[in-house]
Scaffold this motif. Structure first.
Motif, mmCIF file in Angstrom:
data_model
loop_
_atom_site.group_PDB
_atom_site.id
_atom_site.type_symbol
_atom_site.label_atom_id
_atom_site.label_comp_id
_atom_site.label_asym_id
_atom_site.label_seq_id
_atom_site.Cartn_x
_atom_site.Cartn_y
_atom_site.Cartn_z
ATOM 1 N N GLY A 61 -101.174 39.906 25.864
ATOM 2 C CA GLY A 61 -101.765 39.260 24.699
ATOM 3 C C GLY A 61 -102.173 37.816 24.945
ATOM 4 N N SER A 62 -101.742 37.229 26.080
ATOM 5 C CA SER A 62 -102.117 35.858 26.431
ATOM 6 C C SER A 62 -102.727 35.840 27.829
ATOM 7 C CB SER A 62 -100.894 34.939 26.382
ATOM 8 O OG SER A 62 -100.373 34.855 25.074
ATOM 9 N N VAL B 240 -101.151 46.151 23.492
ATOM 10 C CA VAL B 240 -101.152 44.751 23.906
ATOM 11 C C VAL B 240 -99.702 44.277 23.953
ATOM 12 C CG1 VAL B 240 -101.871 42.405 23.326
ATOM 13 C CG2 VAL B 240 -103.427 44.329 22.907
ATOM 14 N N ALA C 22 -97.258 41.415 23.754
ATOM 15 C CA ALA C 22 -97.308 40.091 23.133
ATOM 16 C C ALA C 22 -96.913 38.995 24.118
ATOM 17 C CB ALA C 22 -96.388 40.043 21.915
ATOM 18 N N ASN C 23 -97.720 37.936 24.143
ATOM 19 C CA ASN C 23 -97.431 36.688 24.867
ATOM 20 C C ASN C 23 -97.476 36.801 26.386
ATOM 21 O OD1 ASN C 23 -96.927 35.330 22.358
ATOM 22 N ND2 ASN C 23 -94.891 36.280 22.330
#
Length: 360
Positions: free
Chosen positions: A273-274, A301, A303-304
């Protein structure tokens, strides 16, 4: 503290401080992982790899690993979780040295994506000959460029079972590089004016490759910026290297959606996600549209997480040999999603995840 540091325990038996004390409490992981080296060939290259398997079990499903552009050999940390974790799920894993790297012969010079994908298909068919492998249950995994190749290989193979694509954009390489280099200049502290100038130059270069503007126009644009401090971050050629090689244009304009549409096997797409290298939102939008045309496609996705599914304290988009060699996924969510997806598609497997060392 004095007692803990002494070389003589309370029973009076001397312990050699030079010896490895970890042997006193080390216990092997379960299930035990065995490995064997295999060789196979494709398109003039002799390819060498290692197969990691649980020590027991037959009719095993298997995963062929396709390469991240910067992680060309079996020793890359990027693949460690696969050879440690997947045998614990009852899967075999083949990791081989990419052509022109490690113990594999050949060269990447002039080699297209199709040939690299076919290298993976050759690995699949070599795996299928091993007596403990179920030849009907072999698929592909890849991260970044390897994710593109995993899907491409699944479509080109006559009998692949699945494909898993990690951090591979569903846009053309040219679109992806516009996104990535814009972020790279920004992360390194350059201005939005620098980003604008870089993108204009990139359009002039790509226009020359596509035949929509002259070489002179591309050369003029490159001349203006090739002495800029940010130029070496842009993956563009200097004027002295300018060529209209059609192979470069084909690679830059290759549409990965076409490869997805050619597959007839279950597909899993995962993104961080990043991720500053990949337009994740745009890729997910295209995947959602494809889900109405393809029966068995899943996406998610993490996260992070960034491109390599790492949680960096500060994202620098660093690219060098040492970073590529040592980068490895950190996300527990990624591991769980990957294992769950594979276990659901091969439900007759033992699914308890246990730690197992592959000896890297």
């Amino acid at each position: 503290m004095a007692i803990l540091l002494t070389a003589v325990p309370s029973d009076g038996v001397f312990v050699d401080s030079a010896a490895s004390t970890s042997d006193l409490w080390h216990v092997a992981g379960t299930p035990l992982v065995v490995s064997q080296e295999i060789q196979f060939s494709n398109a003039g290259a002799s390819l060498v790899g290692t197969v990691y398997l649980p020590s027991t079990g037959n009719h095993l499903p298997a995963v062929v690993v396709l390469h991240h552009a910067g992680a060309a050999t079996r020793e890359s940390a990027l693949y460690r979780d696969l050879c440690e974790g997947l045998p614990a799920l009852g899967f075999a894993v083949l990791i081989y040295d990419r052509r022109g790297s490690g113990q594999s012969s050949g060269s990447l010079q002039g080699v297209d994506y199709e040939t690299l994908a076919d290298d993976g298909v050759a690995g699949q068919h070599a795996l299928a000959k091993l007596p403990r492998i179920d030849p009907a249950k072999i698929g592909f995994w890849g991260l970044s460029q390897g994710g593109w190749l995993a899907v491409l290989a699944a479509g080109r193979s006559r009998d692949a079972a699945f494909a898993i694509s990690i951090s591979a954009p569903l846009v053309t390489p040219d679109e992806q590089m516009q996104f990535a280099t814009s972020n790279l200049l920004t992360v390194r502290g350059y201005s939005q004016e620098d980003v604008r100038e870089m993108l204009e130059t990139r359009r002039a270069w790509m226009g020359y490759l596509r035949g929509t503007n002259s070489r002179a126009a591309a050369a003029e644009a490159l001349t203006k910026v090739q002495s800029k401090p940010w130029f070496d971050l842009t993956y563009m050629p200097k004027v002295s290297q300018l060529t209209n090689d059609p192979a470069i244009r084909r690679k830059m304009d290759d549409d990965p959606v076409k490869a997805v549409l050619k597959t007839k096997v279950p597909l899993l797409f995962l993104y961080g996600g990043s991720d500053p290298w990949v337009p994740v939102a745009q890729s997910m939008e295209r995947l959602r549209a494809l889900s109405s045309q393809i029966h068995d496609i899943e996406m998610g996705v993490i996260a992070n997480a960034n491109h390599e599914l790492i949680f960096p304290v500060k994202e620098t988009m660093q690219v060098d040999a040492e970073t590529d060699r040592n980068n490895a996924p950190q996300s527990a969510t990624y591991f769980i999603v990957l294992g769950s997806w594979l276990s659901r598609h091969f439900p007759n497997r033992r699914t308890a995840v246990r730690y197992a060392s592959c000896g890297l």
